[in-house]
Design an enzyme around this catalytic site. Structure first.
Site, PDB file in Angstrom:
ATOM      1  N   SER A 106      11.439  -8.499  -5.935  1.00  0.00           N
ATOM      2  CA  SER A 106       9.858  -7.440  -4.896  1.00  0.00           C
ATOM      3  C   SER A 106       9.489  -6.919  -6.376  1.00  0.00           C
ATOM      4  O   SER A 106       8.739  -7.029  -7.362  1.00  0.00           O
ATOM      5  CB  SER A 106      10.433  -6.984  -4.096  1.00  0.00           C
ATOM      6  OG  SER A 106       9.721  -6.210  -3.263  1.00  0.00           O
ATOM      7  N   ASP A 251       1.686  -6.710  -4.842  1.00  0.00           N
ATOM      8  CA  ASP A 251       3.929  -6.561  -5.598  1.00  0.00           C
ATOM      9  C   ASP A 251       3.909  -8.135  -6.018  1.00  0.00           C
ATOM     10  O   ASP A 251       2.727  -9.300  -5.577  1.00  0.00           O
ATOM     11  CB  ASP A 251       4.837  -5.886  -4.972  1.00  0.00           C
ATOM     12  CG  ASP A 251       4.921  -6.796  -3.561  1.00  0.00           C
ATOM     13  OD1 ASP A 251       3.853  -7.270  -2.427  1.00  0.00           O
ATOM     14  OD2 ASP A 251       5.820  -6.487  -2.757  1.00  0.00           O
ATOM     15  N   ASP A 253       5.688 -10.452  -4.854  1.00  0.00           N
ATOM     16  CA  ASP A 253       6.430 -11.419  -3.816  1.00  0.00           C
ATOM     17  C   ASP A 253       4.618 -11.293  -2.538  1.00  0.00           C
ATOM     18  O   ASP A 253       5.366 -11.659  -1.826  1.00  0.00           O
ATOM     19  CB  ASP A 253       7.674 -11.733  -3.753  1.00  0.00           C
ATOM     20  CG  ASP A 253       8.177 -10.338  -2.795  1.00  0.00           C
ATOM     21  OD1 ASP A 253       7.283  -8.709  -2.810  1.00  0.00           O
ATOM     22  OD2 ASP A 253       8.654 -10.985  -1.921  1.00  0.00           O
ATOM     23  N   ASP A 255       4.526  -9.075  -0.209  1.00  0.00           N
ATOM     24  CA  ASP A 255       4.372  -8.894   0.636  1.00  0.00           C
ATOM     25  C   ASP A 255       3.720  -7.512   1.002  1.00  0.00           C
ATOM     26  O   ASP A 255       3.671  -7.070   2.445  1.00  0.00           O
ATOM     27  CB  ASP A 255       5.909  -8.658   1.219  1.00  0.00           C
ATOM     28  CG  ASP A 255       6.564  -8.006   0.566  1.00  0.00           C
ATOM     29  OD1 ASP A 255       6.409  -7.627  -0.475  1.00  0.00           O
ATOM     30  OD2 ASP A 255       7.843  -7.903   0.831  1.00  0.00           O
TER      31      ASP A 255
END
Length: 461
Positions: A106, A251, A253, A255
């Protein structure tokens, strides 16, 4: 070196000795434990698991170890390659798989990686399921398959395009309105998978003027990858120079979604969800959910439309559970995480962008003017370090007693709601600290409330 084992997965820094960092042996151990858990959960079935990853430097290595481990357990793997977290979640249900593993740490820096674990719904594991995986790993209670029963690997690189089309098909995403607005959009994708997905999405939405910053998915993060204001100075300056209408930052990833106004000021991560909820609730009556550490602005907006707001414990799995329980039409977290059930039950920056651009287009006003419509709150984030022998629960109980006349919530630490502000105290599961978040209508007031609570705690030590 750091290795953190939790019910939501395993994360750590690459390198070091086994059990101290995220070593290859640790990756194999926990991937195998997850695979064994999936086999036990779906007894008698040929198990299929989706694997996707962000663009971290260590991603290729970790992917090979994870896929090999699953194959060794006789599990078939759908490898979707470089993909956002929400893309992987969607792929699990589309492939009718029995689970998924997302290889991403993340917002953590480049030396980190992690295995995020999904169930057959493409959602994060519950606490009970996560604990079961940890138990299997601890006991090394996995049984590998014989040679004729090894799993097969299917390579699929189409799911980013599928995800983009999925966003376009959402009822509340108005592609024609976005095209007509003729926005100039700046993006910072921190050299991860957002650099693949976000430009494709914007083009499909009819945004012909895109200013791309750090969209090469090579894992070389040009700045701290967490989309906080102090890390976004470069795109903020670029937006003003190039006269962009809005900026989006994700970010690694994808999400979480941070939004920047046309004047380079921050829309505020807390207000990503607030703005999207405002747009949806104006068209669709319903309830909302966010975690207890998120802004009160969502509750204000929700009640303004006659809906009910419900808080959940921190953690996406808890927010999703509360959303299902209350039949919420929108929910998420104040870190820029938008969860839209008509799409899927997971934080999704692509969905957030589609809904926000529609909202901005239909509003006919500047991004900063849209932000000014919402209640003004400021959050002060603090922590106090304690020694391991201190009874933290006992301290929280005494603070609760002191403020018992106020609105008290104890589902996740201790939250005290005052008429015009709130404060939340949460103890860390991994270190002897108490996090203290306070929100008020000015930052000075939020800081003052946080300091009052810190002083209360110190007086009890």
């Amino acid at each position: 070196m750091t290795l953190i084992k939790s019910i939501s997965g395993i994360r750590g820094t690459i390198g070091g000795q086994v059990g101290e960092g995220l070593s290859p042996l640790d990756v194999v151990k926990f991937a195998s434990a997850y695979g064994q858990w999936a086999k036990q959960r779906h007894t008698g079935k040929k198990i299929k698991v989706v694997v996707g990853r962000d663009a971290r430097i260590s991603g290729e290595m970790v992917k090979n170890l994870v896929i090999g481990s699953l194959q060794g357990l006789g599990i078939d793997v759908i490898n979707i390659g470089l993909a956002t977290t929400p893309t992987t979640e969607i792929a699990v249900t589309e492939e009718q798989a029995h689970g998924g593993i997302i290889l991403t740490a993340s917002h953590n820096p480049k030396q980190w990686n992690a295995l995020k674990l999904l169930n057959e719904k493409g959602e994060f594991l519950t606490a009970a399921d996560g604990a079961e995986v940890l138990d299997i790993a601890e006991k090394e209670a996995f049984m590998f398959s014989e040679v004729d029963e090894l799993g097969q690997v299917t390579e699929l690189d189409t799911y980013t395009d599928f995800h983009v089309q999925h966003v376009l098909n959402l009822r509340m995403v108005d592609v024609e309105a976005i095209k007509k607005a003729n926005f100039t959009v700046a993006i910072d994708c921190v050299n991860s998978v957002g650099g693949i997905a976000i430009p494709k999405l914007l083009k499909a939405l009819g945004v012909n003027n895109t200013i791309e910053l750090y969209c090469e998915p090579n894992g070389q993060f040009p700045h701290n990858p967490e989309p906080l204001p102090e890390n976004l100075t470069e795109i903020s300056k670029l937006i003003k120079e190039k006269k962009a209408d809005v900026g989006f930052v994700v970010d690694p990833d994808v999400d979480r979604l941070a939004i920047i106004n046309e004047d380079g000021s921050m829309f505020g991560e807390e207000y990503t969800l607030v703005a999207v909820a405002d747009y949806l609730l104006a068209e669709t009556a319903g309830n909302t959910v966010s975690n207890l550490s998120s802004s009160r602005a969502l509750a204000d907006v929700t009640r303004g439309f006659g809906g009910e707001y419900q808080p959940a414990a921190v953690g996406e799995v808890n927010v999703v559970a509360k959303m299902k329980e209350t039949n919420a039409v929108i929910g998420g977290e104040g870190n820029g995480g938008v969860i839209y059930p008509e799409s899927h039950y997971g934080r999704d920056a692509l969905v957030g962008i589609g809904l926000f651009l529609t909202h901005l287009a239909k509003s006919g006003i500047k991004c900063s003017e849209l932000r000014a419509k919402y209640p003004e709150y400021h959050i002060s984030k603090n922590k106090i370090e304690l020694t391991p022998e201190i009874d933290v629960d006992g301290i929280l109980k005494k603070i609760e007693e002191k403020y018992k006349a106020e609105d008290i919530n104890t589902i996740d630490g201790l939250k005290i709601d005052f008429p015009d502000k709130w404060v939340q105290l949460r103890k860390s599961n991994t270190e002897p600290i108490v996090r203290i978040y306070a929100e008020a209508q000015t930052m000075d007031s939020a800081n003052e409330l946080a300091q009052t609570i810190i002083n209360d705690i110190k007086a009890l030590l």
